[in-house]
Design a protein around this motif. Sequence first.
Motif, short mmCIF file in Angstrom:
data_model
loop_
_atom_site.label_atom_id
_atom_site.label_comp_id
_atom_site.label_asym_id
_atom_site.label_seq_id
_atom_site.Cartn_x
_atom_site.Cartn_y
_atom_site.Cartn_z
N SER A 2 0.91 -1.06 0.26
CA SER A 2 0.31 0.04 0.15
C SER A 2 0.96 1.25 -0.08
O SER A 2 0.71 2.26 -0.83
N SER A 3 1.99 1.21 0.82
CA SER A 3 2.81 2.33 0.62
C SER A 3 3.31 2.75 -0.66
O SER A 3 3.76 3.75 -1.21
N PHE A 4 3.67 1.61 -1.36
CA PHE A 4 3.99 1.68 -3.01
C PHE A 4 3.18 2.64 -3.81
O PHE A 4 3.61 3.59 -4.53
N PHE A 5 1.67 2.11 -3.55
CA PHE A 5 0.87 2.83 -4.51
C PHE A 5 0.34 4.14 -3.95
O PHE A 5 -0.14 5.40 -4.51
N ASN A 6 0.74 4.55 -2.38
CA ASN A 6 0.61 5.75 -1.87
C ASN A 6 1.57 6.71 -2.34
O ASN A 6 1.12 7.97 -2.26
N LYS A 11 2.29 5.65 -7.90
CA LYS A 11 1.23 6.17 -8.85
C LYS A 11 1.65 6.39 -10.30
O LYS A 11 0.86 6.04 -11.24
N LYS A 12 2.67 6.98 -10.23
CA LYS A 12 3.39 7.24 -11.71
C LYS A 12 3.29 5.99 -12.47
O LYS A 12 3.14 5.76 -13.55
N PHE A 13 3.66 4.86 -11.42
CA PHE A 13 4.20 3.55 -12.42
C PHE A 13 2.72 3.03 -13.08
O PHE A 13 3.07 2.64 -14.11
N LEU A 14 1.53 3.29 -12.20
CA LEU A 14 0.31 2.88 -12.97
C LEU A 14 -0.09 3.66 -14.03
O LEU A 14 -0.38 3.01 -15.07
N LEU B 241 11.44 1.48 -7.64
CA LEU B 241 10.45 0.42 -7.98
C LEU B 241 11.17 -1.09 -7.78
O LEU B 241 10.35 -1.98 -7.18
N LYS B 242 12.33 -1.21 -7.62
CA LYS B 242 13.15 -2.36 -7.18
C LYS B 242 12.77 -2.60 -5.63
O LYS B 242 12.38 -3.78 -5.28
N ALA B 243 12.87 -1.49 -4.74
CA ALA B 243 12.44 -1.53 -3.56
C ALA B 243 10.81 -2.10 -3.43
O ALA B 243 10.61 -2.95 -2.29
N GLY B 244 10.09 -1.72 -4.23
CA GLY B 244 8.60 -2.04 -4.01
C GLY B 244 8.36 -3.20 -4.27
O GLY B 244 7.58 -4.13 -3.81
N PHE B 245 9.07 -4.04 -5.46
CA PHE B 245 8.88 -5.28 -5.95
C PHE B 245 9.56 -6.33 -5.12
O PHE B 245 9.00 -7.39 -4.91
#
Lengths: 224, 247
Positions: A2-6, A11-14, B241-245
């Motif tokens: 959740s912290s990733f998409f927050n 969000k930019k990734f999506l 992104l690496k950290a997220g995945f």
Amino acid sequence: MSSFFNASVGKKFLVSVSGLFLIMFLATHLTVNLFLLWGQESYNLAAHFMATNPAIKIIEPMLALGFLLHITYSAWLTFANRDTRPQKYAMVDQSETSSWPSRNMFVLGSLIFIFLVLHLSNFWAKMKFGDMSYIDYNGVMVQDAYTLVTGKFVIWWYVIIYVAGAVFLGLHLLHGFQSAFQTLGLNNQIWRKRLTVTGTVYSIIIAAGFSIIPLYFIVNSFIN
Amino acid sequence: MEIKLKIWRQKDARSQGSFVDYNLSGVSGDMSFLEMLDFLNKTLIESGDEPVAFEHDCREGICGSCSLYINGRPHGPGDLVTTCELRMTRFKDGDTIVIEPWRAKSFPVIRDLIADRSAFDKIMEAGGFISVGTGSAPEANSIPVTKEDSDEAFDAATCIGCGACVAACKNSSAMLFVAAKVSHLTLLPQGHAESAKRAQSMVAKMDELGFGSCTNTGACEAECPKGISLAHIARLNREFLKAGFRG
Ligand code: HEM
Ligand code: SF4
Ligand code: FES
């Protein structure tokens, strides 16, 4: 997760992934549309193949989801960004430092969205739910999409709307194409130039390709 | 030459500010932009007026404090210069020059042309460091670093934290600054170990402090006095992104 998409970068990734998916869709869409220039049977068979292909059952909802994600998250980011400078500058000169499309992605996106709604009601809704005539090609009954489309492309204001839609898309992608790779971190000093060139070529093909079709039919209607 | 100045004056953080016009004659092209402001302040003080407050320290392009938004651009016209390195030869007799402070929610104006950039320090505190026991300096040659990585890290390390990237960005995003710091540390062995966590913490702090998100317009890179490249933002995105995945 959740912290990733927050996070803004999450969000930019999506926005980027959905944008790249839409880019692939556009290439397919244009390829099928270009069959219009080869005549009624070619186009109808191509459209029939696309509509009855089992993969389309998965691709159609994915496409809807792609648009939904792209629009939701890009709008979210755009509105959040508008609050970051409550007191505006008296004088701003960005002409030399950034491109016009890059500063107006939301405006371009919104115009594309309006076009999209119009476009879906013109064709997609008619082909899905409307009364269509069918043609028998060697025993296979195929929807006559050709007549529906070319019937519209001889009306001048339809042509203007479709050419404008194509140009807005081209401008959106002029920035969007390379931006999507930058967002994914797939970029550096060397690849930036390559991606910008590729993106420019792709955007021109999209804008010109989608414009040529309605222009071809309206010009033809004047000649004949 | 004689120039017209339109300068933002604001008593303190709570006051409403406004532009005040000044005519200044006797300006020479040899003056730096800050010397021109010193000259203006001298005339203001002599006539009993309050001098214009602006930030400055090194006056040689290394401290990053001279943050002025001049005629619609951070650090004024020209590339790769800070305001202190900007010369008055850039302007002509009779020109009007509009001078504003950096404007961003995260950089509140505290007086005249001075914006509070301490939000950058808060981002640094969130991850812009390496966790090592300090002691006497280790032998430098015991940790090999390739020439390419060392050059790239050095390029990133030239960021002086001036905030022009935020000031130039239509979203007031601090991505170029954060990217420079993340890149500089990630490329070197000492900083590499914590790179994933660092990218996450610094981005989270940047968002929390009210900076906008990056839309890759490139205005930051074009206005950065140190020419920090957008390639560093790509690296920051990659690390994030690496950290997220990894989870
Ligand atoms: C087929 C149609 C579309 C395609 C192929 C497309 C493609 C893209 C791509 C590749 C990006 C770059 C992503 C990134 O920077 O990481 C982008 C950004 C963006 N798109 Fe679209 N898009 C389409 C339709 C739309 C629509 C309908 C909207 C509606 C609002 C929209 C709004 C945006 C916005 C606001 C951005 C900017 C994000 C930014 O600047 O960071 N797009 N688009
Ligand atoms: S990245 Fe450039 S513009 Fe931004 S703070 Fe560092 S030196 Fe200034
Ligand atoms: S005064 Fe230090 S960089 Fe300008």
